[in-house]
Motif scaffolding. Structure first.
Motif: not given
Length: 488
Positions: A327-329
């Motif tokens: 979810s951070w990418v």
């Protein structure tokens, strides 16, 4: 007190030269004769029409409308190593799919009989046939009007192919008219070097050349074999070259620069290039040549024209968001697709929308009227000033049966279409497209850019025109293709 200044008398306006007036009359007479011959040929070859009566109280069937088209296939993402196959599976020894279902086909046949009966003023029979057709299919009237529209579009496509034989028959007449124009126009004095007429900046440069020009070797100890050839033979060789090769040849030395300006070289190029659909008619070129002082080279450079020796390509990009387990990418995909436009001298245009699976190196050799590929459209084109109109573009990918546009049996069919051979009545073409573009010269080269101005889809059922959004489209840039040659 000083006497008032005297104003010099204004010379009377010069009268039109007698030679120019006589040429205009000969030109008009020649055009009238050619038009009469063409009309007689078309009248003798046209099939007899069904009889009609002016006493009919009901209106006859509405005339078919001609619409204009453009391709709007959606590109697919992701690279692929697929290669264009040679033959489409549906066209490899199998019968082409039928256009309409049997029930609708019978209804259309009865509906046509009803239309003919109405045109003959046999209203009772027409009413019975209309009722019978609507019992078989309640939407037979829409199908009939759609069929008439498609027939008119296909008729325009086949007429463009027939222009090749007509233009070949008139090549000698066009050459004769161009020769008369060169010999009889009485205009202002441009720089004349033998058989060449030069204007503009090049004229001031040529005027500084010495009178006697010759081929001189760079090394005095070496011979120059080209000196053995007369100038007339060199001009004949130059007539066989394309304009780019002629200009490269002219940059060798001053003598070749002067030889490359021979009026007969550029007059031939002008007479072969500027004919319909490049211009409305031949008379259109008379004021253009007068404007450029009979400098045919300047006419060829400055007068807008669509180029036939290559293809116009638009490289389009857009970003599509992707999926990520983290979810951070954030993952984004850059999607690339190409639009191709190839123009033929007979008035046909080939339009193709291809995704990044097929590179230009694969597509360009196959870009011919016999191509059968998803996103391929056939249409007509004509030029008005710098505005290029594409009309009657219709899906020619092989998904639909288009009577009159099928290539000859001996012509190879290139296809990259994978649809079911069981075509139903719902798979009929429902839309055609219209596109207008602006022809420009940027930054190096002539008439090498096309900017899209309008793009609309037209429903064959209702006739409604809907603008198509051009969010990711880019200008078309010209790319020369050697295999196409100089098709003028």
């Amino acid at each position: 007190m000083q006497p008032p200044a005297q104003v010099p008398p204004v010379p009377p306006p010069e009268e039109e030269p007698q030679e120019l007036a006589r040429f205009r009359e000969e030109w008009k007479a020649e055009l009238q004769r050619r038009r009469a011959a063409t009309a007689a040929t078309q009248a003798s070859s046209s099939p007899p029409q069904p009889a009609s009566s002016s006493e009919s109280t009901l209106p006859a069937s509405p005339p078919a409308k001609v619409f204009v088209p453009v391709s709007v296939s959606q590109p697919r993402a992701g690279p692929s190593k697929n290669v264009l196959p040679e033959t489409h599976p549906a066209l490899n020894g199998t019968e082409r799919p039928t256009y309409v279902s049997p029930g609708l086909g019978n209804a259309l046949s009865i509906y046509r009989q009803a239309v003919y009966a109405e045109q003959r003023s046999d209203l009772d029979e027409a009413l019975l046939l209309y009722r019978q057709a609507f019992r078989l299919d309640p939407h037979v009237d829409r199908a009939y009007h759609r069929e008439e529209m498609l027939a008119s579009i296909l008729q325009g496509q086949t007429a463009a192919v027939k222009k090749l034989t007509v233009s070949a028959a008139t090549d000698e007449e066009v050459e004769q008219l161009a020769s008369n124009l060169q010999n009889t126009l009485a205009l202002s004095k441009p720089v004349s070097t033998g058989k060449a007429v030069v204007t503009g900046t090049l004229a001031s440069l040529i005027s500084g050349f010495p009178q006697e020009l010759a081929f001189e070797p760079e090394n005095e100890l070496e011979s120059v074999p080209i000196k053995m050839l007369p100038d007339e033979l060199l001009v004949l060789v130059l007539k066989k070259l394309d304009p780019t090769s002629i200009e490269r040849f002219a940059r060798v030395n001053k003598k070749l620069r002067v030889l490359s300006l021979d009026s007969t070289i550029w007059r031939n190029l002008v007479s072969k290039t500027y004919r319909p659909p490049q211009i409305p008619d031949i008379e259109y070129m008379i004021p253009v040549i007068e404007k450029h002082l009979s400098d045919f080279r300047r006419v060829y450079i400055e007068q807008p024209r669509v180029r036939f020796d290559g293809v116009y390509i638009a490289i389009c990009h857009y970003v599509r968001p992707g999926l990520s387990e983290n979810s951070w990418v954030n993952i984004s995909h850059l999607i690339t697709y190409h639009r191709y436009l190839r123009f033929l001298p007979n008035g046909q245009v080939l339009s193709l929308l291809a995704n990044e699976e097929h590179s230009p190196q694969q597509v360009i050799p196959l870009l011919k009227p016999s191509l059968r590929m998803k996103g391929f459209f056939l249409g007509n084109w004509h030029l008005e000033g710098t505005t290029l109109h594409l009309t009657n573009l219709i899906d020619a990918s092989g998904r639909f049966v288009l009577q009159g546009l099928e290539p000859p049996s001996s012509a190879p069919i290139h296809s990259h279409l994978h649809h079911s051979s069981n075509t139903t009545s719902e798979d009929r073409a429902r839309y055609v497209f219209v596109m207008s573009l602006n022809l420009r010269s940027r930054p190096l080269g002539r008439w090498n850019r096309l900017d899209m101005e309008t793009y609309e889809s037209i429903s064959l059922e209702t006739g409604d025109a809907t603008p198509v959004a051009l969010k990711h489209d880019r200008p078309f840039w010209f790319s020369k293709v050697r295999s196409y040659g100089l098709q003028v």
